[in-house]
Design an enzyme around this catalytic site. Structure first.
Site, PDB file in Angstrom:
ATOM      1  N   GLU A 139      23.180   8.634  -8.713  1.00 20.32           N
ATOM      2  CA  GLU A 139      23.953   7.527  -9.304  1.00 20.32           C
ATOM      3  C   GLU A 139      24.630   6.641  -8.273  1.00 20.32           C
ATOM      4  O   GLU A 139      25.852   6.435  -8.292  1.00 20.32           O
ATOM      5  CB  GLU A 139      24.974   8.097 -10.297  1.00 20.32           C
ATOM      6  CG  GLU A 139      24.330   8.941 -11.397  1.00 20.32           C
ATOM      7  CD  GLU A 139      25.303   9.470 -12.432  1.00 20.32           C
ATOM      8  OE1 GLU A 139      26.506   9.200 -12.313  1.00 20.32           O
ATOM      9  OE2 GLU A 139      24.858  10.169 -13.365  1.00 20.32           O
ATOM     10  N   ASN A 180      18.251   9.928  -7.675  1.00 19.52           N
ATOM     11  CA  ASN A 180      18.338  10.149  -9.104  1.00 19.52           C
ATOM     12  C   ASN A 180      19.359   9.193  -9.708  1.00 19.52           C
ATOM     13  O   ASN A 180      20.412   8.933  -9.109  1.00 19.52           O
ATOM     14  CB  ASN A 180      18.772  11.616  -9.334  1.00 19.52           C
ATOM     15  CG  ASN A 180      18.639  12.091 -10.758  1.00 19.52           C
ATOM     16  OD1 ASN A 180      17.571  11.979 -11.361  1.00 19.52           O
ATOM     17  ND2 ASN A 180      19.730  12.627 -11.308  1.00 19.52           N
ATOM     18  N   HIS A 218      19.304   9.878 -20.271  1.00 17.77           N
ATOM     19  CA  HIS A 218      20.279  10.219 -21.312  1.00 17.77           C
ATOM     20  C   HIS A 218      20.239   9.053 -22.303  1.00 17.77           C
ATOM     21  O   HIS A 218      20.759   7.969 -22.028  1.00 17.77           O
ATOM     22  CB  HIS A 218      21.679  10.369 -20.717  1.00 17.77           C
ATOM     23  CG  HIS A 218      21.804  11.536 -19.790  1.00 17.77           C
ATOM     24  ND1 HIS A 218      21.666  12.843 -20.206  1.00 17.77           N
ATOM     25  CD2 HIS A 218      22.056  11.604 -18.458  1.00 17.77           C
ATOM     26  CE1 HIS A 218      21.830  13.671 -19.172  1.00 17.77           C
ATOM     27  NE2 HIS A 218      22.051  12.928 -18.094  1.00 17.77           N
ATOM     28  N   GLU A 246      16.871  14.435 -16.706  1.00 23.14           N
ATOM     29  CA  GLU A 246      18.012  14.931 -17.495  1.00 23.14           C
ATOM     30  C   GLU A 246      17.867  14.514 -18.965  1.00 23.14           C
ATOM     31  O   GLU A 246      18.798  14.076 -19.594  1.00 23.14           O
ATOM     32  CB  GLU A 246      19.328  14.406 -16.905  1.00 23.14           C
ATOM     33  CG  GLU A 246      19.524  14.761 -15.449  1.00 23.14           C
ATOM     34  CD  GLU A 246      20.833  14.291 -14.879  1.00 23.14           C
ATOM     35  OE1 GLU A 246      21.733  13.911 -15.661  1.00 23.14           O
ATOM     36  OE2 GLU A 246      20.997  14.277 -13.645  1.00 23.14           O
ATOM     37  N   ASP A 248      17.933  13.863 -22.624  1.00 26.59           N
ATOM     38  CA  ASP A 248      18.483  14.210 -23.927  1.00 26.59           C
ATOM     39  C   ASP A 248      18.569  12.910 -24.712  1.00 26.59           C
ATOM     40  O   ASP A 248      18.748  11.829 -24.147  1.00 26.59           O
ATOM     41  CB  ASP A 248      19.826  14.945 -23.854  1.00 26.59           C
ATOM     42  CG  ASP A 248      20.900  14.233 -23.031  1.00 26.59           C
ATOM     43  OD1 ASP A 248      21.825  14.929 -22.548  1.00 26.59           O
ATOM     44  OD2 ASP A 248      20.834  13.001 -22.869  1.00 26.59           O
TER      45      ASP A 248
HETATM   46  C1  XIL Z   1      27.213  16.763 -16.128  1.00 27.21           C
HETATM   47  C2  XIL Z   1      27.166  18.155 -16.774  1.00 27.21           C
HETATM   48  O1  XIL Z   1      26.324  18.116 -17.918  1.00 27.21           O
HETATM   49  C3  XIL Z   1      28.578  18.602 -17.126  1.00 27.21           C
HETATM   50  O2  XIL Z   1      28.516  19.942 -17.608  1.00 27.21           O
HETATM   51  C4  XIL Z   1      29.454  18.532 -15.890  1.00 27.21           C
HETATM   52  O3  XIL Z   1      30.761  18.889 -16.252  1.00 27.21           O
HETATM   53  C5  XIL Z   1      29.432  17.130 -15.288  1.00 27.21           C
HETATM   54  O4  XIL Z   1      28.103  16.746 -14.996  1.00 27.21           O
HETATM   55  N1  XIL Z   1      24.490  12.676 -14.781  1.00 27.21           N
HETATM   56  C6  XIL Z   1      24.244  13.703 -13.940  1.00 27.21           C
HETATM   57  C7  XIL Z   1      24.641  15.081 -14.271  1.00 27.21           C
HETATM   58  O5  XIL Z   1      23.559  13.521 -12.907  1.00 27.21           O
HETATM   59  O6  XIL Z   1      24.961  15.834 -13.105  1.00 27.21           O
HETATM   60  C8  XIL Z   1      25.798  15.106 -15.224  1.00 27.21           C
HETATM   61  O7  XIL Z   1      25.939  16.449 -15.669  1.00 27.21           O
HETATM   62  C9  XIL Z   1      25.503  14.170 -16.413  1.00 27.21           C
HETATM   63  C10 XIL Z   1      25.320  12.769 -15.947  1.00 27.21           C
END
Ligand code: XIL
Length: 310
Positions: A139, A180, A218, A246, A248
Site C-alpha cells: 500500500e 502489493n 477487497h 486478499e 474478499d
Molecule cells: C488486516 C488484518 O485482516 C487485520 O486482522 C489486522 O488487524 C490489520 O490488517 N490490507 C492488507 C492487510 O494488506 O494486511 C490488512 O489485514 C487488510 C488491508
C-alpha cells in the site's frame, strides 16, 4: 492437494490460498478447510512490523513461526506479508526523521525477517512449487497514483521501495518479490501508476527487482466488472507474475466471485488467488460476510459456483 487449490491447479494456476494465523489455526473448523481446500497461507498479522520488531532491534517471531511451521508441516506455500507497510507500524519507526537512521532501520528489518524465514519455509509441495513469496512493500500508492504519505516516503521519498527490494533480494534471492496494494481492481489512475512505478524501479535497477504485483481485491458487491482489464494492465508491467492476494467480496455474491475467478483464468500472468480468510466469522470485515465459508465452516453458494466454474 484437493478442493479449491486442486481445481485451480488443474487450470494451470499455482494455488488458491487463504490468510491465517495462530488465532484461526486454533479452530478445528478452519484447519480442516485449510488442509482440504487451500494450498497456501498468508499471515494475517503475525509478520507485520508491530508483531515482529516491536522495539528497535528486538525481534519476536513466536506467532509467525507458529504459522510457518504449520504451513511447512502441512505442505502449504507461504505468501509472507509484509516487510514495509505504513500501518501496523510501531511508533518507534513512525517517529524517525533522519534519512540514514530510517535507511538502516528498514534494511535491518527486511534483512532480519528475510533471513529468519529463508530456507525455513522452502517446502516442496505437490506441484513442485518451492518458492516463498514476499509482499516486500504494501500500500505505497494513493488512489490518484501519487506516493502515499508515510514516514517512509516523507524521509526517503520513493527510494525506500528499491531499498526494501534490494535487501530482500540480497538476503533471500530464492523468494519471489511482490509489491502489493488495493484499489487495483479497475482501470484506475492507481492501477496505471502501479505499472509505471514497477517499470521505473525495475528499469533503474536494470533487472526485475520487483517480480510480482499483488492486487488485494477487497471488493464491494457489483464492483467486479473492471477486474479483467485491471489484471491485463498489471500483467503488462515488467513482472513475471501477478496475484490476487486478499480476496474478499462484501456479501459474497456468486456472480462476483465467478467474475474474479474468470478474470484470473483469462490472464496467464495471474498465478494465484488468496482469500483473506476462511470463515466469515473470522473475517476482518465479518459483518459483510465476504468469504467462501460461513460461520459454521460450511461452504457458501459462492464456493460451489467457483468450484463448478473450474
Ligand atoms: C488486516 C488484518 O485482516 C487485520 O486482522 C489486522 O488487524 C490489520 O490488517 N490490507 C492488507 C492487510 O494488506 O494486511 C490488512 O489485514 C487488510 C488491508
Amino acid at each position: 492437494p484437493t478442493g479449491l487449490t486442486a481445481k485451480f491447479q488443474s487450470k494451470g494456476k499455482k494455488f488458491w490460498g487463504s490468510a491465517a494465523d495462530p488465532n484461526t489455526l486454533s479452530k478445528p473448523g478452519v484447519v480442516d478447510i485449510l488442509q482440504r481446500e487451500f494450498g497456501q497461507v498468508t499471515p494475517e498479522y503475525s509478520m507485520k512490523w508491530d508483531a515482529t520488531e516491536p522495539s528497535r532491534g528486538v525481534y519476536n517471531f513466536d506467532q509467525s513461526d507458529q504459522l510457518v511451521n504449520w504451513a511447512v508441516s502441512n505442505g502449504k506455500l507461504i505468501r509472507a506479508h509484509t516487510f514495509v507497510w505504513h500501518s501496523s507500524l510501531p511508533s518507534w519507526v513512525q517517529g524517525i526523521n533522519d534519512h540514514d537512521t530510517l535507511t538502516n532501520v528498514i534494511a535491518n528489518h527486511v534483512g532480519a525477517l528475510a533471513g529468519h524465514f529463508k530456507g525455513k519455509v522452502y517446502c516442496n509441495i505437490s506441484n513442485g512449487l518451492s518458492r516463498f513469496q514476499w509482499d516486500v512493500v504494501n500500500e505505497v500508492l494513493n488512489d490518484d497514483g501519487t506516493l502515499r504519505d508515510s514516514v517512509f516516503s516523507r524521509v526517503l521519498g520513493e527510494s525506500f521501495i528499491p531499498l526494501a527490494f534490494k535487501v530482500a533480494r540480497d538476503v533471500d534471492p530464492g523468494a519471489v518479490r511482490y509489491i502489493n496494494d488495493y484499489s487495483l481492481e479497475w482501470d484506475s489512475p492507481k492501477t496505471r501508476a502501479m505499472v509505471d512505478l514497477v517499470n521505473r524501479i525495475n528499469a533503474n535497477d536494470g533487472s526485475q527487482m520487483i517480480q510480482g504485483i499483488g492486487s488485494q481485491m477487497h471488493l464491494e458487491p457489483g464492483k467486479t466488472g473492471g477486474a479483467l482489464s485491471a489484471l491485463q494492465i498489471l500483467a503488462g508491467a515488467n513482472v513475471q507474475e501477478i496475484a490476487i492476494t486478499e480476496l474478499d467480496i462484501e456479501f459474497a455474491s456468486p456472480d462476483d466471485y465467478k467474475t474474479i475467478l474468470s478474470a484470473c483464468l483469462q490472464v496467464s500472468k495471474c498465478v494465484s488467488i488468496t482469500s483473506w480468510g476462511v470463515s466469515d466469522t473470522d473475517s476482518w470485515r465479518a459483518s459483510f460476510t465476504p468469504l467462501l465459508f460461513d460461520g459454521n465452516y460450511n461452504p457458501k453458494q459462492a464456493y460451489h459456483d467457483v468450484i463448478g466454474a473450474m
